[in-house]
Design a protein around this motif. Structure first.
Motif, PDB file in Angstrom:
ATOM      1  N   ILE A 188      -0.933 -22.359   1.974  1.00 36.89           N
ATOM      2  CA  ILE A 188      -0.285 -21.071   2.223  1.00 36.89           C
ATOM      3  C   ILE A 188      -1.328 -20.019   2.591  1.00 36.89           C
ATOM      4  O   ILE A 188      -1.126 -19.185   3.483  1.00 36.89           O
ATOM      5  N   GLY A 189      -2.477 -20.048   1.920  1.00 37.44           N
ATOM      6  CA  GLY A 189      -3.532 -19.096   2.208  1.00 37.44           C
ATOM      7  C   GLY A 189      -4.147 -19.258   3.580  1.00 37.44           C
ATOM      8  O   GLY A 189      -4.742 -18.314   4.111  1.00 37.44           O
ATOM      9  N   LEU A 190      -4.030 -20.458   4.181  1.00 43.09           N
ATOM     10  CA  LEU A 190      -4.538 -20.631   5.538  1.00 43.09           C
ATOM     11  C   LEU A 190      -3.701 -19.863   6.562  1.00 43.09           C
ATOM     12  O   LEU A 190      -4.198 -19.501   7.632  1.00 43.09           O
ATOM     13  N   SER A 191      -2.434 -19.636   6.269  1.00 48.96           N
ATOM     14  CA  SER A 191      -1.555 -18.941   7.210  1.00 48.96           C
ATOM     15  C   SER A 191      -1.302 -17.488   6.831  1.00 48.96           C
ATOM     16  O   SER A 191      -0.926 -16.687   7.681  1.00 48.96           O
ATOM     17  N   MET A 192      -1.483 -17.127   5.568  1.00 50.41           N
ATOM     18  CA  MET A 192      -1.280 -15.739   5.150  1.00 50.41           C
ATOM     19  C   MET A 192      -2.206 -15.440   3.980  1.00 50.41           C
ATOM     20  O   MET A 192      -2.576 -16.333   3.214  1.00 50.41           O
ATOM     21  N   ASN A 193      -2.561 -14.161   3.848  1.00 45.90           N
ATOM     22  CA  ASN A 193      -3.414 -13.757   2.743  1.00 45.90           C
ATOM     23  C   ASN A 193      -2.571 -13.349   1.540  1.00 45.90           C
ATOM     24  O   ASN A 193      -1.340 -13.405   1.571  1.00 45.90           O
ATOM     25  N   ALA A 194      -3.253 -12.910   0.488  1.00 47.66           N
ATOM     26  CA  ALA A 194      -2.544 -12.579  -0.752  1.00 47.66           C
ATOM     27  C   ALA A 194      -1.633 -11.368  -0.578  1.00 47.66           C
ATOM     28  O   ALA A 194      -0.550 -11.298  -1.164  1.00 47.66           O
ATOM     29  N   LEU A 195      -2.067 -10.404   0.249  1.00 48.04           N
ATOM     30  CA  LEU A 195      -1.243  -9.206   0.446  1.00 48.04           C
ATOM     31  C   LEU A 195       0.049  -9.540   1.191  1.00 48.04           C
ATOM     32  O   LEU A 195       1.116  -9.000   0.867  1.00 48.04           O
ATOM     33  N   THR A 196      -0.067 -10.423   2.184  1.00 46.80           N
ATOM     34  CA  THR A 196       1.153 -10.834   2.899  1.00 46.80           C
ATOM     35  C   THR A 196       2.094 -11.575   1.954  1.00 46.80           C
ATOM     36  O   THR A 196       3.317 -11.357   1.981  1.00 46.80           O
ATOM     37  N   PHE A 197       1.533 -12.439   1.129  1.00 46.80           N
ATOM     38  CA  PHE A 197       2.349 -13.158   0.149  1.00 46.80           C
ATOM     39  C   PHE A 197       2.983 -12.171  -0.837  1.00 46.80           C
ATOM     40  O   PHE A 197       4.159 -12.321  -1.212  1.00 46.80           O
ATOM     41  N   THR A 198       2.234 -11.154  -1.255  1.00 45.56           N
ATOM     42  CA  THR A 198       2.783 -10.138  -2.160  1.00 45.56           C
ATOM     43  C   THR A 198       3.880  -9.331  -1.480  1.00 45.56           C
ATOM     44  O   THR A 198       4.893  -8.982  -2.100  1.00 45.56           O
ATOM     45  N   LEU A 199       3.681  -9.043  -0.196  1.00 47.77           N
ATOM     46  CA  LEU A 199       4.701  -8.299   0.554  1.00 47.77           C
ATOM     47  C   LEU A 199       6.010  -9.092   0.637  1.00 47.77           C
ATOM     48  O   LEU A 199       7.097  -8.544   0.403  1.00 47.77           O
ATOM     49  N   VAL A 200       5.893 -10.386   0.946  1.00 45.56           N
ATOM     50  CA  VAL A 200       7.087 -11.236   1.012  1.00 45.56           C
ATOM     51  C   VAL A 200       7.760 -11.313  -0.361  1.00 45.56           C
ATOM     52  O   VAL A 200       8.986 -11.255  -0.481  1.00 45.56           O
ATOM     53  N   GLY A 201       6.943 -11.438  -1.410  1.00 43.11           N
ATOM     54  CA  GLY A 201       7.501 -11.494  -2.758  1.00 43.11           C
ATOM     55  C   GLY A 201       8.205 -10.211  -3.155  1.00 43.11           C
ATOM     56  O   GLY A 201       9.271 -10.231  -3.796  1.00 43.11           O
ATOM     57  N   LEU A 202       7.626  -9.061  -2.768  1.00 46.73           N
ATOM     58  CA  LEU A 202       8.262  -7.783  -3.082  1.00 46.73           C
ATOM     59  C   LEU A 202       9.613  -7.643  -2.380  1.00 46.73           C
ATOM     60  O   LEU A 202      10.613  -7.228  -2.999  1.00 46.73           O
TER      61      LEU A 202
END
Length: 301
Positions: free
Chosen positions: A241-255
């Motif tokens: 998952i980190g290869l395609s998105m960073n932690a902030l993008t993952f946090t944004l999707v989660g929010l």
């Protein structure tokens, strides 16, 4: 007379020399090549194999029988796979739905009441403010460096409070209308951390931190093979998952997921469940059609 008797004797002598075979010819030709319709009694035709023996030793028949057996076996395996797929799809759907309901109940029990009110938009203005600010903060950190993002939001907070204070001052001085300060109610003048609160925070850190350290030790030292393996799989998934998105993008999707999915499911639970059931029924119908198109074993038999 002597000459006549000599001729008679010679003729009689020739008759005696003639054999029976010369007078009566044999019933067959000794020089005849033996055939199926040969008249030679000494000819013994080879024994013809029976039909069953020919079929048994015929490679074409053997290959056909083997092909039929393999076809029946493949047909049975296909039907078994389709039947298992239908059962697994229905079972997994029921398990997923039950798991989602259980997770929802546990989250509602663990999360404080204020958090539930925010997620389920029981106070739309408050939920909208929190969601908008959180979304803006994450997007700012995505496009700016950490130092720039922190400075920007602190400066924005300072400017907003200053403008609000100026507005209250203008309204009180020139209009004569005094308003309560919202920020004074949010941040009272006696902002302190009581000893009781400090002890509660310290106790929570002590208990939860000790449990976390023990679990981390057991996982990384492979004291529990199953937990360590599952943790490794989770890290492997997060790596991809980190290869395609960073932690902030993952946090944004989660929010976005947290502030939209629970409320949408709460409002449209009945049509969502009905749609999911229709999709499941269509999958089962498709599998049934595939099964019906297979050759019927009873007809083959």
């Amino acid at each position: 007379m002597d000459s006549q008797s000599h001729e008679i004797d010679s003729t009689t002598e020739q008759l005696h020399k003639t054999t029976y075979d010369d007078v009566i010819p044999p019933r067959y030709d000794t020089n005849e090549t033996p055939t199926i319709n040969s008249t030679n009694p000494d000819y013994n035709p080879p024994s013809t194999p029976t039909v069953h023996h020919m079929e048994t030793n015929n490679p074409v028949v053997d290959s056909l029988n083997k092909g039929k057996t393999e076809f029946k076996r493949a047909q049975q395996q296909t039907e078994d796979i389709i039947t298992k797929t239908k059962r697994i799809v229905k079972q997994h759907w029921d398990q997923t739905r039950h798991s989602l309901v259980q997770v929802q109940k546990k989250v509602n029990e663990i999360m404080p009441k204020e958090g539930n009110n925010l997620i389920y938009w029981r106070n739309p203005i408050q939920s909208g403010i929190v969601f908008g600010l959180s979304l803006s903060v994450i997007i700012t950190f995505m496009f700016l460096s950490s130092l720039a993002a922190v400075s920007f939001w602190l400066l924005a907070f300072l400017v907003v409070i200053g403008l609000y204070k100026m507005y209250n001052y203008v309204m009180a001085t020139f209009v004569g209308r005094v308003q309560d300060d919202i920020f004074d109610s949010i941040f009272p003048s006696d902002v302190t951390i009581s000893e009781r609160q400090a002890q509660a925070i310290a106790h929570a850190i002590h208990v939860n931190g000790t449990k976390l350290l023990r679990h981390a030790r057991n996982i990384f030292l492979w004291n529990n093979l199953v937990n360590s393996t599952l943790f490794g799989l989770v890290l492997f998934v997060f790596f991809y998952i980190g290869l395609s998105m960073n932690a902030l993008t993952f946090t944004l999707v989660g929010l976005i997921f947290v502030f939209t999915v629970p409320k949408i499911y709460q409002v449209y639970q009945v049509p969502i469940d009905r749609t999911a059931k229709m999709i499941l029924d269509q999958i089962n119908q498709l599998l049934a059609k595939v099964t019906s198109k297979l050759p019927n074993k009873s007809k083959k038999a």
